[in-house]
Design a protein around this motif. Structure first.
Motif, mmCIF file in Angstrom:
data_model
loop_
_atom_site.group_PDB
_atom_site.id
_atom_site.type_symbol
_atom_site.label_atom_id
_atom_site.label_comp_id
_atom_site.label_asym_id
_atom_site.label_seq_id
_atom_site.Cartn_x
_atom_site.Cartn_y
_atom_site.Cartn_z
ATOM 1 N N ALA A 1 64.180 51.816 7.203
ATOM 2 C CA ALA A 1 63.304 50.815 7.823
ATOM 3 C C ALA A 1 61.903 51.369 8.051
ATOM 4 C CB ALA A 1 63.917 50.314 9.132
ATOM 5 N N ILE A 2 61.789 52.667 8.293
ATOM 6 C CA ILE A 2 60.471 53.293 8.420
ATOM 7 C C ILE A 2 59.719 53.203 7.095
ATOM 8 C CG2 ILE A 2 59.302 55.548 8.639
ATOM 9 C CD1 ILE A 2 61.428 56.245 10.770
ATOM 10 N N LEU A 3 60.435 53.380 5.988
ATOM 11 C CA LEU A 3 59.804 53.386 4.664
ATOM 12 C C LEU A 3 59.495 51.985 4.130
ATOM 13 C CD1 LEU A 3 61.938 56.193 2.994
ATOM 14 C CD2 LEU A 3 59.639 56.383 3.992
ATOM 15 N N LEU A 4 60.210 50.972 4.612
ATOM 16 C CA LEU A 4 60.045 49.610 4.087
ATOM 17 C C LEU A 4 58.601 49.109 4.059
ATOM 18 C CD1 LEU A 4 63.075 47.482 5.330
ATOM 19 C CD2 LEU A 4 62.304 47.784 2.976
ATOM 20 N N PRO A 5 57.823 49.254 5.129
ATOM 21 C CA PRO A 5 56.465 48.716 5.072
ATOM 22 C C PRO A 5 55.629 49.336 3.955
ATOM 23 C CG PRO A 5 56.999 49.422 7.311
ATOM 24 C CD PRO A 5 58.131 49.838 6.430
ATOM 25 N N TYR A 6 55.795 50.613 3.754
ATOM 26 C CA TYR A 6 54.997 51.306 2.747
ATOM 27 C C TYR A 6 55.425 50.919 1.336
ATOM 28 C CZ TYR A 6 53.981 53.830 6.984
ATOM 29 O OH TYR A 6 53.625 54.126 8.269
ATOM 30 N N LEU A 7 56.735 50.819 1.130
ATOM 31 C CA LEU A 7 57.233 50.430 -0.189
ATOM 32 C C LEU A 7 56.895 48.976 -0.501
ATOM 33 C CD1 LEU A 7 60.699 52.230 -0.053
ATOM 34 C CD2 LEU A 7 58.603 52.976 -1.224
ATOM 35 N N THR A 8 56.771 48.161 0.544
ATOM 36 C CA THR A 8 56.453 46.752 0.363
ATOM 37 C C THR A 8 55.009 46.558 -0.076
ATOM 38 O OG1 THR A 8 58.101 46.089 1.989
ATOM 39 C CG2 THR A 8 56.337 44.522 1.562
ATOM 40 N N VAL A 9 54.091 47.255 0.542
ATOM 41 C CA VAL A 9 52.677 47.028 0.271
ATOM 42 C C VAL A 9 52.173 47.808 -0.949
ATOM 43 C CG1 VAL A 9 51.592 48.822 1.686
ATOM 44 C CG2 VAL A 9 50.524 46.556 1.491
ATOM 45 N N MET A 10 52.899 48.837 -1.342
ATOM 46 C CA MET A 10 52.448 49.672 -2.445
ATOM 47 C C MET A 10 52.147 48.885 -3.726
ATOM 48 S SD MET A 10 54.075 53.244 -3.821
ATOM 49 C CE MET A 10 54.579 53.624 -2.165
ATOM 50 N N PRO A 11 53.031 47.977 -4.175
ATOM 51 C CA PRO A 11 52.707 47.240 -5.412
ATOM 52 C C PRO A 11 51.420 46.409 -5.290
ATOM 53 C CG PRO A 11 55.011 46.938 -4.825
ATOM 54 C CD PRO A 11 54.356 47.649 -3.683
ATOM 55 N N ALA A 12 51.177 45.848 -4.131
ATOM 56 C CA ALA A 12 49.963 45.055 -3.933
ATOM 57 C C ALA A 12 48.725 45.942 -3.976
ATOM 58 C CB ALA A 12 50.037 44.299 -2.611
ATOM 59 N N LYS A 13 48.815 47.100 -3.378
ATOM 60 C CA LYS A 13 47.664 48.007 -3.358
ATOM 61 C C LYS A 13 47.370 48.573 -4.743
ATOM 62 C CE LYS A 13 47.069 49.858 1.199
ATOM 63 N NZ LYS A 13 47.096 51.094 2.001
ATOM 64 N N VAL A 14 48.425 48.889 -5.473
ATOM 65 C CA VAL A 14 48.250 49.501 -6.791
ATOM 66 C C VAL A 14 47.616 48.516 -7.767
ATOM 67 C CG1 VAL A 14 49.531 50.404 -8.782
ATOM 68 C CG2 VAL A 14 50.057 51.211 -6.483
ATOM 69 N N THR A 15 47.920 47.237 -7.631
ATOM 70 C CA THR A 15 47.408 46.242 -8.576
ATOM 71 C C THR A 15 46.126 45.574 -8.097
ATOM 72 O OG1 THR A 15 48.822 44.534 -7.614
ATOM 73 C CG2 THR A 15 49.713 45.774 -9.492
ATOM 74 N N SER A 16 45.580 46.016 -6.977
ATOM 75 C CA SER A 16 44.327 45.464 -6.450
ATOM 76 C C SER A 16 43.260 46.540 -6.453
ATOM 77 C CB SER A 16 44.518 44.987 -5.007
ATOM 78 O OG SER A 16 45.446 43.955 -4.943
ATOM 79 N N ARG A 17 42.052 46.088 -6.347
ATOM 80 C CA ARG A 17 40.944 47.037 -6.202
ATOM 81 C C ARG A 17 40.714 47.251 -4.716
ATOM 82 N NH1 ARG A 17 37.013 47.248 -10.817
ATOM 83 N NH2 ARG A 17 38.144 46.302 -12.528
ATOM 84 N N ILE A 18 41.261 48.314 -4.221
ATOM 85 C CA ILE A 18 41.149 48.644 -2.812
ATOM 86 C C ILE A 18 40.154 49.791 -2.663
ATOM 87 C CG2 ILE A 18 42.378 49.469 -0.757
ATOM 88 C CD1 ILE A 18 43.309 46.705 -1.592
#
Length: 124
Positions: A11-28
């Motif tokens: 559950a600690i890792l879930l937030p990071y694994l969830t947002v990673m695909p969005a961050k990788v495919t966006s220009r952040i």
């Protein structure tokens, strides 16, 4: 370490694994990542929202697992509810990504019931 405590780590890792695909495919822009996250749309925005919700639900879940174990609740039940919570949160994330708000809300409720169940086990 019990299965339930491993689920706290999951559950600690879930937030990071969830947002990673969005961050990788966006220009952040790493100088202002929150500003750029606010500008995302579509599935990427929904993954950011799911990411935030994972942070919101984590404290109650972690507390429930720890308290249930401290109170000597039946470990099999604690493990089951903790595992179900993580599975439900994965389904919740999938519903967010697929833009299924009604199903997502129902699945969120199942996760909340898992947390309440853990507290109920601790009280018995």
């Amino acid at each position: 370490m019990t299965f339930a405590l491993w689920m706290v780590l999951a559950a600690i890792l879930l937030p990071y694994l969830t947002v990673m695909p969005a961050k990788v495919t966006s220009r952040i822009d790493n100088h202002a990542p929150r500003r750029d996250m606010e500008r995302m749309t579509g599935w990427q925005q929904r993954m950011d929202w799911a990411h935030r919700n994972h942070f919101e639900t984590f404290p109650a879940f972690a507390a429930a697992v720890i308290i249930a174990q401290m109170q000597g609740a039946p470990q099999g039940w604690v493990d089951l509810l903790a595992g179900l919570f993580v599975l439900v949160r994965l389904a919740y994330t999938a519903c967010y990504a697929a833009d299924l708000p009604s199903l997502r809300s129902g699945i969120w409720s199942l996760g909340f019931l898992c947390v309440l169940g853990l507290f109920a086990l601790a009280a018995l």
